[in-house]
Write a protein that holds these residues in place. Structure first.
Motif, PDB file in Angstrom:
ATOM      1  N   VAL A   1       0.824  -1.218  -0.015  1.00 24.49           N
ATOM      2  CA  VAL A   1       0.130  -0.009   0.148  1.00 24.49           C
ATOM      3  C   VAL A   1       1.001   1.136  -0.210  1.00 24.49           C
ATOM      4  CG1 VAL A   1      -0.255   0.185   2.417  1.00 24.49           C
ATOM      5  CG2 VAL A   1      -2.000   1.212   1.153  1.00 24.49           C
ATOM      6  N   ASN A   2       2.028   1.330   0.704  1.00 31.54           N
ATOM      7  CA  ASN A   2       2.646   2.471   0.799  1.00 31.54           C
ATOM      8  C   ASN A   2       3.633   2.735  -0.250  1.00 31.54           C
ATOM      9  OD1 ASN A   2       2.239   3.565   3.667  1.00 31.54           O
ATOM     10  ND2 ASN A   2       2.571   1.562   4.254  1.00 31.54           N
ATOM     11  N   VAL A   3       4.482   1.395  -0.600  1.00 30.33           N
ATOM     12  CA  VAL A   3       5.492   1.705  -1.815  1.00 30.33           C
ATOM     13  C   VAL A   3       4.872   1.594  -3.115  1.00 30.33           C
ATOM     14  CG1 VAL A   3       7.831   1.260  -2.529  1.00 30.33           C
ATOM     15  CG2 VAL A   3       6.986   1.100   0.098  1.00 30.33           C
ATOM     16  N   LEU A   4       4.272   0.453  -3.254  1.00 36.83           N
ATOM     17  CA  LEU A   4       3.764  -0.092  -4.530  1.00 36.83           C
ATOM     18  C   LEU A   4       2.740   0.715  -4.919  1.00 36.83           C
ATOM     19  CD1 LEU A   4       4.607  -3.963  -4.618  1.00 36.83           C
ATOM     20  CD2 LEU A   4       6.187  -1.587  -5.401  1.00 36.83           C
ATOM     21  N   GLY A   5       1.801   1.083  -3.938  1.00 32.84           N
ATOM     22  CA  GLY A   5       0.562   1.726  -4.174  1.00 32.84           C
ATOM     23  C   GLY A   5       1.054   3.221  -4.778  1.00 32.84           C
ATOM     24  N   THR A   6       1.837   3.735  -4.114  1.00 29.04           N
ATOM     25  CA  THR A   6       2.347   5.220  -4.553  1.00 29.04           C
ATOM     26  C   THR A   6       3.067   5.205  -6.024  1.00 29.04           C
ATOM     27  OG1 THR A   6       2.849   5.872  -2.146  1.00 29.04           O
ATOM     28  CG2 THR A   6       3.822   7.096  -4.016  1.00 29.04           C
ATOM     29  N   LEU A   7       3.782   4.160  -6.040  1.00 26.89           N
ATOM     30  CA  LEU A   7       4.213   3.842  -7.353  1.00 26.89           C
ATOM     31  C   LEU A   7       3.102   3.673  -8.509  1.00 26.89           C
ATOM     32  CD1 LEU A   7       6.538   3.303  -9.454  1.00 26.89           C
ATOM     33  CD2 LEU A   7       6.510   0.718  -8.625  1.00 26.89           C
ATOM     34  N   ARG A   8       2.402   2.795  -8.200  1.00 22.64           N
ATOM     35  CA  ARG A   8       1.193   2.569  -9.247  1.00 22.64           C
ATOM     36  C   ARG A   8       0.529   3.710  -9.643  1.00 22.64           C
ATOM     37  NH1 ARG A   8       0.224  -1.870  -5.460  1.00 22.64           N
ATOM     38  NH2 ARG A   8       1.369  -3.877  -6.244  1.00 22.64           N
ATOM     39  N   VAL A   9       0.135   4.591  -8.898  1.00 24.58           N
ATOM     40  CA  VAL A   9      -0.719   6.017  -9.064  1.00 24.58           C
ATOM     41  C   VAL A   9      -0.054   7.050  -9.638  1.00 24.58           C
ATOM     42  CG1 VAL A   9      -2.114   7.533  -7.799  1.00 24.58           C
ATOM     43  CG2 VAL A   9      -2.282   5.265  -7.154  1.00 24.58           C
ATOM     44  N   THR A  10       1.219   7.190  -9.074  1.00 28.41           N
ATOM     45  CA  THR A  10       2.108   8.131  -9.615  1.00 28.41           C
ATOM     46  C   THR A  10       2.629   7.666 -11.164  1.00 28.41           C
ATOM     47  OG1 THR A  10       3.236   8.426  -7.574  1.00 28.41           O
ATOM     48  CG2 THR A  10       4.373   9.028  -9.413  1.00 28.41           C
ATOM     49  N   LYS A  11       2.713   6.500 -11.539  1.00 27.57           N
ATOM     50  CA  LYS A  11       3.087   6.093 -12.886  1.00 27.57           C
ATOM     51  C   LYS A  11       1.977   6.349 -13.755  1.00 27.57           C
ATOM     52  CE  LYS A  11       4.612   2.020 -15.526  1.00 27.57           C
ATOM     53  NZ  LYS A  11       4.985   0.669 -15.575  1.00 27.57           N
ATOM     54  N   ALA A  12       0.668   5.939 -13.255  1.00 26.26           N
ATOM     55  CA  ALA A  12      -0.480   6.095 -14.112  1.00 26.26           C
ATOM     56  C   ALA A  12      -0.840   7.620 -14.311  1.00 26.26           C
ATOM     57  CB  ALA A  12      -1.611   5.606 -13.206  1.00 26.26           C
ATOM     58  N   MET A  13      -0.541   8.633 -13.430  1.00 26.50           N
ATOM     59  CA  MET A  13      -0.947   9.920 -13.534  1.00 26.50           C
ATOM     60  C   MET A  13       0.164  10.795 -14.063  1.00 26.50           C
ATOM     61  SD  MET A  13      -3.903   9.490 -12.527  1.00 26.50           S
ATOM     62  CE  MET A  13      -4.048  11.248 -12.985  1.00 26.50           C
ATOM     63  N   LEU A  14       1.512  10.340 -14.405  1.00 24.49           N
ATOM     64  CA  LEU A  14       2.570  11.269 -15.017  1.00 24.49           C
ATOM     65  C   LEU A  14       2.195  11.722 -16.053  1.00 24.49           C
ATOM     66  CD1 LEU A  14       5.924   9.736 -13.542  1.00 24.49           C
ATOM     67  CD2 LEU A  14       5.072  12.081 -13.183  1.00 24.49           C
ATOM     68  N   PRO A  15       1.647  10.983 -16.964  1.00 18.75           N
ATOM     69  CA  PRO A  15       1.300  11.695 -18.592  1.00 18.75           C
ATOM     70  C   PRO A  15       0.423  12.731 -18.374  1.00 18.75           C
ATOM     71  CG  PRO A  15       1.423   9.150 -18.533  1.00 18.75           C
ATOM     72  CD  PRO A  15       1.327   9.326 -16.930  1.00 18.75           C
ATOM     73  N   SER A  16      -0.404  12.901 -17.498  1.00 21.86           N
ATOM     74  CA  SER A  16      -1.358  14.000 -17.418  1.00 21.86           C
ATOM     75  C   SER A  16      -0.646  14.965 -16.682  1.00 21.86           C
ATOM     76  CB  SER A  16      -2.735  13.420 -16.530  1.00 21.86           C
ATOM     77  OG  SER A  16      -3.627  12.344 -17.407  1.00 21.86           O
ATOM     78  N   LEU A  17      -0.057  14.500 -15.639  1.00 18.37           N
ATOM     79  CA  LEU A  17       0.720  15.678 -14.747  1.00 18.37           C
ATOM     80  C   LEU A  17       1.610  16.501 -15.841  1.00 18.37           C
ATOM     81  CD1 LEU A  17       1.307  13.709 -11.704  1.00 18.37           C
ATOM     82  CD2 LEU A  17       0.070  15.880 -11.704  1.00 18.37           C
ATOM     83  N   ILE A  18       2.543  15.783 -16.527  1.00 22.36           N
ATOM     84  CA  ILE A  18       3.407  16.507 -17.659  1.00 22.36           C
ATOM     85  C   ILE A  18       2.496  17.215 -18.611  1.00 22.36           C
ATOM     86  CG2 ILE A  18       5.070  15.923 -19.409  1.00 22.36           C
ATOM     87  CD1 ILE A  18       5.830  13.368 -17.785  1.00 22.36           C
ATOM     88  N   ALA A  19       1.297  16.714 -18.952  1.00 19.03           N
ATOM     89  CA  ALA A  19       0.675  17.344 -20.054  1.00 19.03           C
ATOM     90  C   ALA A  19       0.085  18.716 -19.398  1.00 19.03           C
ATOM     91  CB  ALA A  19      -0.455  16.229 -20.670  1.00 19.03           C
ATOM     92  N   SER A  20      -0.121  18.812 -18.235  1.00 18.25           N
ATOM     93  CA  SER A  20      -0.713  20.023 -17.580  1.00 18.25           C
ATOM     94  C   SER A  20       0.228  21.278 -17.701  1.00 18.25           C
ATOM     95  CB  SER A  20      -1.173  19.633 -16.129  1.00 18.25           C
ATOM     96  OG  SER A  20       0.328  19.830 -15.362  1.00 18.25           O
ATOM     97  N   GLY A  21       1.481  20.966 -17.909  1.00 15.24           N
ATOM     98  CA  GLY A  21       2.481  22.185 -18.020  1.00 15.24           C
ATOM     99  C   GLY A  21       2.764  22.645 -16.725  1.00 15.24           C
ATOM    100  N   ASP A  22       2.133  22.226 -15.653  1.00 14.39           N
ATOM    101  CA  ASP A  22       2.695  22.756 -14.195  1.00 14.39           C
ATOM    102  C   ASP A  22       2.170  21.645 -13.450  1.00 14.39           C
ATOM    103  OD1 ASP A  22       3.604  23.768 -12.079  1.00 14.39           O
ATOM    104  OD2 ASP A  22       1.931  25.551 -11.949  1.00 14.39           O
TER     105      ASP A  22
END
Length: 244
Positions: free
Chosen positions: A102-123
């Motif tokens: 939950v702490n490590v792999l959960g953080t990894l799973r969600v971060t990896k999934a959301m990174l494209p949108s976060l980068i695309a946001s421009g900030d």
């Protein structure tokens, strides 16, 4: 300027719910993820946000969650928790596995999934709720210490890897906060959980939420890298002044 979107994991209670309220009050559209959907839906109705079922330990759940989200400007990795206080000699490997998942792999799973949108946001921003356990080992905390040290390493590496990309990375490490944390850690033993905060005034979920709100409100050229905050009565992980 269009409304910005914040995605918050573990949003059904405690720091996650408080962070949702603080960010919504600042004008963010909040997307709330957690397993307890009934709580999420009530909070989403209160805040004008969006509730989406999420189990960070299940890749299919994370994929389904991410597929329902369009734009994302801020990710608050809040899902996590501790189980037990057994010493290494008596460690329950299954408890360690669950904490790591939950702490490590959960953080990894969600971060990896959301990174494209976060980068695309421009900030974009990734704000991860860590713990003083990520900085200082303490007796009985080996499993949780190990997991939160790993989360801190993940955050530090992500910070390096995002240099040159429009994504800021912050880890907030709270000390003693009175939420459902200890109740979960002690398998629902309310008396034992209450003793953790006996004779002192711990932080409240709202204190951490205000810190999340402040970090998220900094201008694009400012990255708040790491924050350690504790109640006044706490000087380190295991040093606490109590009025008993």
């Amino acid at each position: 300027m269009s409304q910005r979107t914040a995605v918050i994991t573990g949003a059904s209670s405690g720091i996650g719910a408080a962070s949702a309220r603080a960010l919504a009050a600042d004008g963010w559209h909040v997307i709330l993820g957690a397993r307890r959907v009934d709580r999420l839906e009530a909070l989403a109705a209160e805040l004008g946000g969006t509730a989406v079922a999420l189990d960070v330990t299940d890749q299919e759940s994370v994929d389904a969650f991410a597929a329902q989200i369009g734009a994302c400007d801020l990710l608050v990795n809040n899902a996590g928790g501790a189980l037990g206080t057994t010493p290494v000699a008596d460690a329950d490997v299954d408890e360690w596995q669950r904490m790591y998942d939950v702490n490590v792999l959960g953080t990894l799973r969600v971060t990896k999934a959301m990174l494209p949108s976060l980068i695309a946001s421009g900030d974009g921003q990734v704000v991860t709720i860590g713990s003083i356990a990520a900085r200082e080992p303490y007796k009985g905390g080996a499993g949780y210490n190990a997991a939160k040290h790993a989360v801190a390493a993940l955050s530090r590496v992500l910070r390096i890897e995002m240099l040159g990309q429009p994504v800021r990375v912050c880890q907030i490490d709270p000390g003693m906060v009175e939420t459902e944390f200890s109740l979960v850690r002690f398998a629902g033993d309310a008396d034992r959980a209450a003793k953790v905060y006996e004779g002192m005034t711990p932080l409240a979920a709202e204190d951490i939420a205000e810190t999340v709100r402040w970090v998220a409100s900094r201008p694009a050229h400012v990255n708040i890298d790491q924050i350690l905050l504790m109640p006044t009565a706490q000087a380190s992980a295991a040093v606490v002044h109590r009025e008993l």
